[in-house]
Design an enzyme around this catalytic site. Structure first.
Site, short mmCIF file in Angstrom:
data_model
loop_
_atom_site.label_atom_id
_atom_site.label_comp_id
_atom_site.label_asym_id
_atom_site.label_seq_id
_atom_site.Cartn_x
_atom_site.Cartn_y
_atom_site.Cartn_z
N LYS A 190 0.88 -1.17 0.00
CA LYS A 190 0.00 0.00 0.00
C LYS A 190 0.92 1.22 0.00
CE LYS A 190 -1.85 2.99 2.09
NZ LYS A 190 -1.60 4.42 1.77
N GLY A 243 6.75 4.88 8.33
CA GLY A 243 5.93 6.08 8.37
C GLY A 243 6.07 6.77 9.71
N SER A 244 5.05 7.50 10.07
CA SER A 244 5.13 8.31 11.29
C SER A 244 4.94 7.46 12.54
CB SER A 244 4.04 9.38 11.24
OG SER A 244 2.77 8.75 11.21
N THR A 245 5.44 7.98 13.63
CA THR A 245 5.27 7.30 14.92
C THR A 245 3.78 7.26 15.29
OG1 THR A 245 7.49 7.86 15.60
CG2 THR A 245 5.91 7.46 17.37
N ARG A 246 3.05 8.30 14.90
CA ARG A 246 1.61 8.34 15.18
C ARG A 246 0.91 7.12 14.55
NH1 ARG A 246 -2.86 9.82 12.50
NH2 ARG A 246 -1.70 10.37 10.62
N GLY A 248 2.45 4.41 13.45
CA GLY A 248 3.09 3.20 13.99
C GLY A 248 2.35 2.68 15.21
N GLU A 266 9.13 1.18 11.17
CA GLU A 266 10.28 2.08 10.93
C GLU A 266 9.71 3.49 10.95
OE1 GLU A 266 13.31 1.01 10.70
OE2 GLU A 266 12.92 -1.12 10.46
N CYS A 301 13.78 10.71 7.24
CA CYS A 301 13.56 10.32 8.63
C CYS A 301 14.83 10.54 9.45
CB CYS A 301 13.14 8.86 8.70
SG CYS A 301 14.25 7.78 7.79
N GLU A 400 9.08 16.02 15.12
CA GLU A 400 9.64 15.84 13.78
C GLU A 400 8.97 16.83 12.82
OE1 GLU A 400 8.70 12.19 11.65
OE2 GLU A 400 10.80 12.06 11.04
#
Ligand code: NAD
Length: 499
Positions: A190, A243-246, A248, A266, A301, A400
């Site tokens: 995706k 992608g983003s920690t959010r 994740g 990641e 990143c 970030e």
């Protein structure tokens, strides 16, 4: 405009792209027939309608991947045969270099010369490297007693859901595809809704290279629709997410709410770049900080967005930064000369401008840049921006930004530098600059990050793992360690009777 730029522009204007999904070896419209506009950040024009995948499309792609896995059309091939296909796939990628580079640049705004020199070759090398590796990785026999034999073997997991971001669309996809395909899995990819084009071409090239139908499927769509459906799917064995920690965090929730699939995250970074007063070549350190942060318009990143500089050399360091920053002024991404291009979309641009405003209002000083530019193009461009007077507690040092914004934080002692560098939710990368070998090793050991650079920032290779400590994620992309993510270890005990 030079002749080369004219030619890129002409090819861009003539682009006709098939934005349908690729499922079970065929291009297909979304089940509900919906599309979304893929918009270029270079000038705001619509490049192509792209299939808007939802749960029904993910169901079809996962079913195709599962069927391909279960009948062993790929997993059952000898590693040397899979190697050949992946090598051909890599050759096809290189053969389509100009086409892929143009798509990547139009889709996410990076300069064409970097799409050509970095993104396409790195994607091909990743696929080829895992292909080449896979018939050289041995399994194990455990050192047990004479009455039994314990075989420890890696088996492919099954169906891998890969969900990737837009900053290096092809490379991020390849970091999942290389190890997942080499080990015999099937994949449903995706891509980001902001950069779906090259993923679809990659899947076509894989088919041309001989990858069996159904082994590699691509469903474009939005995160909260196609992405969520993939991560919640009960027949997906693992999610390889970048992608983003959010998001994740959500991936872990989706796994908990569904089938406890493996989740490899990641995620984001806020990497520290620590320059000590004993490092003689202050100008080189400053140039490297600027180059590493502004590359890809700061949409990396691992961008060193927190630059800690010893107070005694800070003025000299900043003088170089100020003269370097304008060299990264954005320009026409198809022109072939500008170091940075457009930010990926209007949302990202406003996020970046919002952080610049937050830095100002918290008391940091803009030394260079700070504004949106090239508005007449209809695209999304922001000047390279350098902040001085930043403290590690400000939002611009904690969150970030993912844009061309560099913050200088002054420090006085080694202990203070280490404590502040580690005072972050993230731990992706870090660097230490010192001519004192003891200090360099000491600080490198103290920095809590997946990669620490010493007296440089740019070394990178497919042979080394990439990933972070803390909220920068878990697991590692690249290197042979990535094979662990897409394989299960199986122990087989065999009894051996005495004569
Ligand atoms: P993002 O998290 O917004 O989106 C990444 C992907 O997840 C996209 O494909 C998106 O559609 C999908 N997604 C979004 N919401 C989802 C949901 N609710 N459920 C399922 N899928 C969802 O990140 P982004 O803005 O595309 O990328 C930037 C981020 O990626 C930054 O934080 C950056 O640091 C990180 N990144 C990390 C690495 C690494 O290796 N650690 C590499 C590149 C980028």
């Amino acid at each position: 405009m030079n002749a080369q730029a004219e030619s890129w522009h002409a090819r861009a204007a003539a682009l006709h792209f098939d934005g349908r999904a690729l499922v079970a070896g065929r291009r297909v419209a979304a089940v509900a027939g919906e599309t979304f506009d893929c918009v270029s950040p270079i000038d705001g024009r619509t490049l192509a309608p792209v299939a808007r995948g939802r749960a029904a499309d993910i169901d079809a792609a996962v079913a195709s991947a599962r069927a391909a896995f279960d009948d062993r059309r790929w997993a059952g091939q000898p590693p040397a045969a899979r190697k050949k296909v992946l090598q051909r796939f890599a050759e096809k990628i290189l053969g389509a270099r100009e086409e892929l580079a143009l798509l990547e640049t139009l889709d996410m705004g990076k300069p064409i010369q970097y799409s050509m020199a970095v993104d396409v070759p790195a994607t091909a090398r990743c696929i080829a490297w895992y292909g080449e590796a896979i018939d050289k990785v041995y399994d194990e026999i455990a050192p047990t007693g004479a009455s039994a034999l314990a075989l420890i073997q890696r088996e492919p997991m099954g169906v891998i859901g890969a969900v990737v971001p837009w900053n290096y669309p092809m490379i991020m996809a390849a970091w999942k595809l290389g190890p997942a395909l080499a080990t015999g899995n099937s994949v449903v990819l995706k891509p980001s809704e902001k950069s779906p084009l090259t993923a679809l071409r990659l899947a076509e090239l894989a088919l041309e290279a001989g990858l069996p139908e159904g082994v590699f499927n691509v469903v474009p769509g939005f995160g909260a629709e196609a992405g969520e459906a993939l991560a919640l799917h009960a027949d997906v064995d693992a999610i390889g997410f970048t992608g983003s920690t959010r998001v994740g965090r959500k991936m872990l929730e989706y796994a908990g709410r569904s089938n406890l699939k493996r989740v490899y995250n990641e995620l984001g970074g806020k990497s520290a770049f620590v320059v000590f007063e004993d490092f003689a070549d202050v100008a080189r350190a400053a140039k490297t900080a600027a180059g590493s942060l502004f590359f890809n318009a700061g949409e990396s990143c691992n961008a060193p967005s927190r630059v800690f500089v010893h107070a005694s050399i800070a003025d000299e360091f900043i003088a170089t930064l100020k003269s370097e920053a304008p060299k990264y002024a954005p320009g026409d991404p198809l022109g072939g000369t500008a170091e940075i291009g457009a930010l990926v979309d209007a949302t990202q641009m406003h996020t970046v401008l919002g952080y610049i405003e937050a830095g100002r209002s918290e008391g940091a000083r803009v030394l260079s840049g700070g504004r949106q530019v090239m508005t007449e193009t209809g695209g999304y461009y922001v000047e390279p921006t350098v902040f001085d007077g930043v403290s590690n507690s400000m939002r611009i040092a904690r969150e970030e930004i993912f844009g061309p914004v560099l913050s200088v934080i002054r420090f006085s002692t080694e202990a203070e530098a280490i404590a502040q560098a580690n005072d972050s939710a993230y731990g992706l990368q870090a660097s230490v600059w010192s001519d004192n070998i003891n200090r360099a090793h000491r600080v490198a050991r103290s920095l809590r990050a997946g990669t620490v650079h010493v007296n440089q920032y740019d070394e990178d290779d497919i042979t080394v793992p990439f990933g972070g400590f803390k909220q920068s994620g878990n697991g590692r992309d690249k290197s042979l360690h990535a094979l662990d993510k897409y394989t299960e270890l199986k122990t087989t005990w065999i009894r051996i009777d005495a004569a």
